[in-house]
Design an enzyme around this catalytic site. Structure first.
Site, PDB file in Angstrom:
ATOM      1  N   CYS A   2      37.526  64.808  44.479  1.00 42.77           N
ATOM      2  CA  CYS A   2      38.038  66.170  44.612  1.00 42.77           C
ATOM      3  C   CYS A   2      37.703  67.036  43.399  1.00 42.77           C
ATOM      4  CB  CYS A   2      39.545  66.201  44.800  1.00 42.77           C
ATOM      5  SG  CYS A   2      40.130  65.138  46.118  1.00 42.77           S
ATOM      6  N   ARG A  27      31.734  66.690  44.147  1.00 36.34           N
ATOM      7  CA  ARG A  27      32.843  65.760  43.941  1.00 36.34           C
ATOM      8  C   ARG A  27      33.503  65.341  45.250  1.00 36.34           C
ATOM      9  NH1 ARG A  27      34.447  66.549  38.396  1.00 36.34           N
ATOM     10  NH2 ARG A  27      36.463  65.638  38.827  1.00 36.34           N
ATOM     11  N   TRP A  75      37.842  64.978  48.621  1.00 40.37           N
ATOM     12  CA  TRP A  75      37.295  63.688  49.057  1.00 40.37           C
ATOM     13  C   TRP A  75      38.519  62.874  49.430  1.00 40.37           C
ATOM     14  CZ3 TRP A  75      37.587  58.520  47.403  1.00 40.37           C
ATOM     15  CH2 TRP A  75      36.643  57.669  47.975  1.00 40.37           C
ATOM     16  N   ASN A 100      43.746  66.358  42.083  1.00 37.02           N
ATOM     17  CA  ASN A 100      42.591  65.465  42.078  1.00 37.02           C
ATOM     18  C   ASN A 100      43.082  64.116  41.581  1.00 37.02           C
ATOM     19  OD1 ASN A 100      40.093  64.188  41.727  1.00 37.02           O
ATOM     20  ND2 ASN A 100      39.765  65.121  39.720  1.00 37.02           N
ATOM     21  N   GLY A 101      42.958  63.075  42.410  1.00 42.77           N
ATOM     22  CA  GLY A 101      43.382  61.762  41.941  1.00 42.77           C
ATOM     23  C   GLY A 101      44.263  61.080  42.962  1.00 42.77           C
ATOM     24  N   GLU A 482      19.201  47.745  44.623  1.00 45.09           N
ATOM     25  CA  GLU A 482      19.207  49.207  44.593  1.00 45.09           C
ATOM     26  C   GLU A 482      18.539  49.771  45.858  1.00 45.09           C
ATOM     27  OE1 GLU A 482      20.704  51.419  43.146  1.00 45.09           O
ATOM     28  OE2 GLU A 482      19.497  53.239  43.317  1.00 45.09           O
ATOM     29  N   LYS A 486      20.419  52.214  48.507  1.00 49.19           N
ATOM     30  CA  LYS A 486      19.875  53.524  48.897  1.00 49.19           C
ATOM     31  C   LYS A 486      19.806  53.630  50.419  1.00 49.19           C
ATOM     32  CE  LYS A 486      20.088  55.616  45.846  1.00 49.19           C
ATOM     33  NZ  LYS A 486      20.517  55.027  44.672  1.00 49.19           N
ATOM     34  N   GLU A 489      23.340  54.003  51.898  1.00 45.82           N
ATOM     35  CA  GLU A 489      24.116  55.224  51.670  1.00 45.82           C
ATOM     36  C   GLU A 489      23.534  56.453  52.341  1.00 45.82           C
ATOM     37  OE1 GLU A 489      22.894  55.836  46.979  1.00 45.82           O
ATOM     38  OE2 GLU A 489      24.851  56.520  47.613  1.00 45.82           O
ATOM     39  N   HIS A 505      20.088  29.313  51.592  1.00 42.03           N
ATOM     40  CA  HIS A 505      21.488  28.884  51.458  1.00 42.03           C
ATOM     41  C   HIS A 505      22.407  29.661  52.391  1.00 42.03           C
ATOM     42  CE1 HIS A 505      20.339  26.311  48.187  1.00 42.03           C
ATOM     43  NE2 HIS A 505      19.718  27.323  47.609  1.00 42.03           N
ATOM     44  N   LYS A 604      29.384  62.679  44.795  1.00 39.31           N
ATOM     45  CA  LYS A 604      28.476  62.424  43.681  1.00 39.31           C
ATOM     46  C   LYS A 604      29.189  61.789  42.495  1.00 39.31           C
ATOM     47  CE  LYS A 604      24.535  62.680  41.528  1.00 39.31           C
ATOM     48  NZ  LYS A 604      23.634  61.569  41.880  1.00 39.31           N
TER      49      LYS A 604
HETATM   50  C1  AGP Z   1      24.295  55.628  44.083  1.00 33.54           C
HETATM   51  O1  AGP Z   1      23.282  56.335  44.663  1.00 33.54           O
HETATM   52  C2  AGP Z   1      25.560  56.366  43.885  1.00 33.54           C
HETATM   53  N1  AGP Z   1      25.396  57.669  43.437  1.00 33.54           N
HETATM   54  C3  AGP Z   1      26.640  55.564  43.154  1.00 33.54           C
HETATM   55  O2  AGP Z   1      26.504  54.203  43.408  1.00 33.54           O
HETATM   56  C4  AGP Z   1      26.739  55.793  41.642  1.00 33.54           C
HETATM   57  O3  AGP Z   1      25.678  55.190  40.972  1.00 33.54           O
HETATM   58  C5  AGP Z   1      28.093  55.236  41.148  1.00 33.54           C
HETATM   59  O4  AGP Z   1      29.124  55.910  41.813  1.00 33.54           O
HETATM   60  C6  AGP Z   1      28.254  55.378  39.665  1.00 33.54           C
HETATM   61  O5  AGP Z   1      28.196  56.700  39.264  1.00 33.54           O
HETATM   62  P1  AGP Z   1      27.914  57.092  37.767  1.00 33.54           P
HETATM   63  O6  AGP Z   1      26.538  56.623  37.427  1.00 33.54           O
HETATM   64  O7  AGP Z   1      28.052  58.582  37.733  1.00 33.54           O
HETATM   65  O8  AGP Z   1      28.954  56.399  36.930  1.00 33.54           O
END
Ligand code: AGP
Length: 609
Positions: A2, A27, A75, A100-101, A482, A486, A489, A505, A604
């Site tokens: 948020c 956010r 969020w 926020n929180g 990674e 990607k 997400e 395994h 983000k």
């Molecule tokens: C990945 O594409 C995401 N944006 C997410 O996993 C991100 O790396 C994670 O939330 C950590 O964020 P930060 O690097 O801002 O701490």
């Protein structure tokens, strides 16, 4: 997560609030809302489910007027993505609050509030907070005192802003966890979750500390700390550009940011190398003292940043530094025997990830040699809280999926491994060899971007798939992780990564002709081992997509598609092999038609636990 924004202005405040929400939308974008105290002294509220654009449209139909207001982009944590759950929440038609929180004890407070005759129109924890402030006002407390009394009763981590219809020109803000900033310009006062929202009006800002309550009345702003004492907080001046990032010729920010990587890494390296040598001061003025005391490294991060840490573990261990890597959300709740000489390295694009911040706090409590953050946002909480900071200087990353900040963070971590290698007796020849390879990174990244058309073609195979496997070995296993993250997400395809040797395994049971298997396969020390693992996949009818260089020695066939990567030195290979996997997920997402830059359910910056 948020985003909060608020203003007490001498002129119309709604324009600032809306622009602030646009700048904080990264956010969270489940819903957004605004409350203004109207010229008639009433609370006027507009909320909309979806992105800030939806709220904007609603406000165009029914503009709000006033000089005092608060706004929020959500969020969802407690309660679904619905308009009644969108902030601001209002109590008794007179008191409005954004938060926020997370408030952990909302259930028990809600029971008491019901008993006191209050009713609820949302499923959120925030509505409990506004009710609690209201109850304290009813008991005769002043607005700021009512907020102070409320936050003392709440468990959790949050920041908030409140206005009261009967007090136009007044706004009370409080922090007990996620950052909250105050800005002042031309006799007007502003609050926001981060500096981006303040930049259209001012570069000067103060950061509230935990327990602070800021009481804005017209042109005045008084901060009191947890003990109720008047507090003076440092005024910082932001050096960030006030411009919002532009898409330019690109369709999505993620695409733009993938293509910016050669430049981003060049900027990360700028001023950090002298000849064949890494400049230690790139990590901060206390770098020498802290690195001299370092005996082992503990890396803590989340998501993509965690993957950067896993790659760095290979580099650090190669130069003889014991290294552990941990997901921040787990680290913070484990017992850690204190180990003398530990350098805690946090990695975070945003510098605001709540779990990483809490983990750093926990680690620092144990007594460590020092802390270093690898970060892209210089005015972030992690930079403020760490002894040392290595700034990646990539420019703002807008796409939720981290791309350029990942390759830049890895570049910074490789420099760290070199700086520490000197203390492990590695000779200058080793450092100069690796630095020569590092200097080729921008060109090598440019070259690997040339694979885009071939990757877009391969992406078609993934369009109708529900699952995918990603394989790698050694430092390329985290790159496979990674790649899988990607794909998950932004294309919503279920993807898992495995170290290729683990297949037999268990996960091999998943492999059939419907399962695409992606492997990161540069010609390195483990290539022959990887080949055997891939043969096991082929033997079960699996379809292979190999990112490999000519030296890897694969032969294309009906069930094996090779995407050729130009040969690079093994020291920088994980950084280079990241890019084709980013492109693959991007092109699959295009085929699936998802919202690439704002994938569902994500944000983000993850400023809640
Ligand atoms: C990945 O594409 C995401 N944006 C997410 O996993 C991100 O790396 C994670 O939330 C950590 O964020 P930060 O690097 O801002 O701490």
């Amino acid at each position: 997560m948020c985003g909060i924004v608020g203003a007490v202005r001498t002129s119309e405040a709604s324009g600032f609030l809306l622009e602030g929400l646009r700048r904080l939308e990264y956010r969270g974008y489940d819903s957004a809302g605004v409350v203004m105290i109207s010229p008639g002294g009433e609370l006027e509220r507009t909320r909309a489910v979806g992105k800030v654009g939806e709220l904007e449209q609603a406000l165009r139909q029914k503009p709000l007027e006033g000089t005092t207001g608060i706004a929020h982009t959500r969020w969802a944590t407690h309660g679904g993505v619905t308009e009644p759950n969108a902030h601001p929440h209002i109590c008794n038609g007179t008191l409005a609050l954004v938060c926020n929180g997370i408030v952990e004890n909302h259930e028990s407070l809600r029971d008491n509030q019901r008993a006191a005759g209050l009713s609820f129109s949302s499923e959120t924890d925030t509505e409990v907070v506004v009710h609690q402030v209201y109850l304290h006002l009813q008991n005769g407390l002043d607005l700021a005192e009512a907020v102070r009394a409320t936050i003392a009763e709440l468990h959790g981590s949050f920041s908030l802003a409140v206005v009261h219809a009967g007090e136009p020109g007044r706004l009370v803000a409080a922090r007990q966890g996620p950052p909250l900033l105050l800005g002042r310009a031309d006799g007007e006062n502003f609050v926001a979750s981060d500096i981006n929202a303040l930049l259209p009006v001012t570069r000067e800002y103060q950061v509230l500390e935990n327990g602070d309550v800021a009481d804005i009345r017209g042109t005045e702003c008084l901060i009191r700390d947890r003990a109720g004492e008047i507090a003076v907080r440092t005024v910082h001046t932001s050096t960030q550009s006030g411009d919002s990032a532009e898409l330019g010729e690109y369709r999505h920010f993620m695409q733009k940011e993938i293509h910016e990587q050669p430049r981003a890494v060049a900027d990360t390296l700028e001023g950090r190398l002298l000849g064949d040598h890494v400049l230690e001061e790139s990590f901060g003025s206390r770098a020498q003292e802290i690195f001299d005391a370092t005996r082992q490294v503990q890396i803590i991060a989340c998501g993509t940043s965690y993957h950067a840490g896993l790659v760095a573990q290979h580099w650090l261990e190669y130069v003889g530094i014991p290294c552990e890597v941990e997901v921040a959300s787990e680290y913070r709740y484990r017992r850690h025997p204190a180990r003398k000489g530990t350098l805690v390295v946090t990695i975070s694009q945003s510098g605001e990830t709540a779990d990483t911040l809490a983990a750093l706090e926990e680690a620092t409590r144990q007594g460590i040699a020092g802390s270093l953050v690898i970060c892209n946002v210089s005015e972030s909480s992690l930079v403020r809280e760490s002894d040392l900071a290595f700034m990646t200087h990539c420019g703002p990353e807008v796409g939720v999926a981290s791309t350029k900040t990942f390759v830049s963070a890895m570049s910074g971590l490789l420099l760290l491994a070199l700086v520490l290698s000197r203390r492990q007796g590695f000779d200058a020849g080793f450092e100069s060899h690796v630095v020569r390879q590092i200097r080729t990174l921008p060109t090598a990244l440019e070259s690997v971007l040339g694979m885009e058309d071939a990757i877009a073609d391969v992406a078609k195979v993934f369009g109708d798939k529900e699952h995918a496997l990603f394989l790698g070995r050694g430092a390329h296993f985290p790159i496979a992780m990674e790649g899988a993250l990607k794909l998950k997400e932004i294309s919503y395809i279920h993807a898992e990564a495995y170290p290729a040797g683990e297949l037999k395994h268990g996960p091999l049971a998943l492999v059939d002709e419907k399962m695409p298997v992606v492997a990161v396969a540069p010609n390195d020390l483990l290539i022959e081992k990887l080949k055997s693992n891939l043969e096991e996949v082929r033997a079960r009818g699996g379809r292979l997509f190999l990112f490999a260089d000519p030296g890897s020695g694969f032969v294309e066939s009906e069930d094996v598609r090779i995407l050729q990567v130009a040969p690079v030195d093994s020291a920088i290979a994980p950084i280079i092999y990241t890019v084709p996997l980013q492109l693959l997920s991007y092109h699959v997402a295009l085929i699936k038609g998802t919202d690439v830059d704002k994938p569902r359910n994500l944000a983000k910056s993850v400023t809640v636990e």
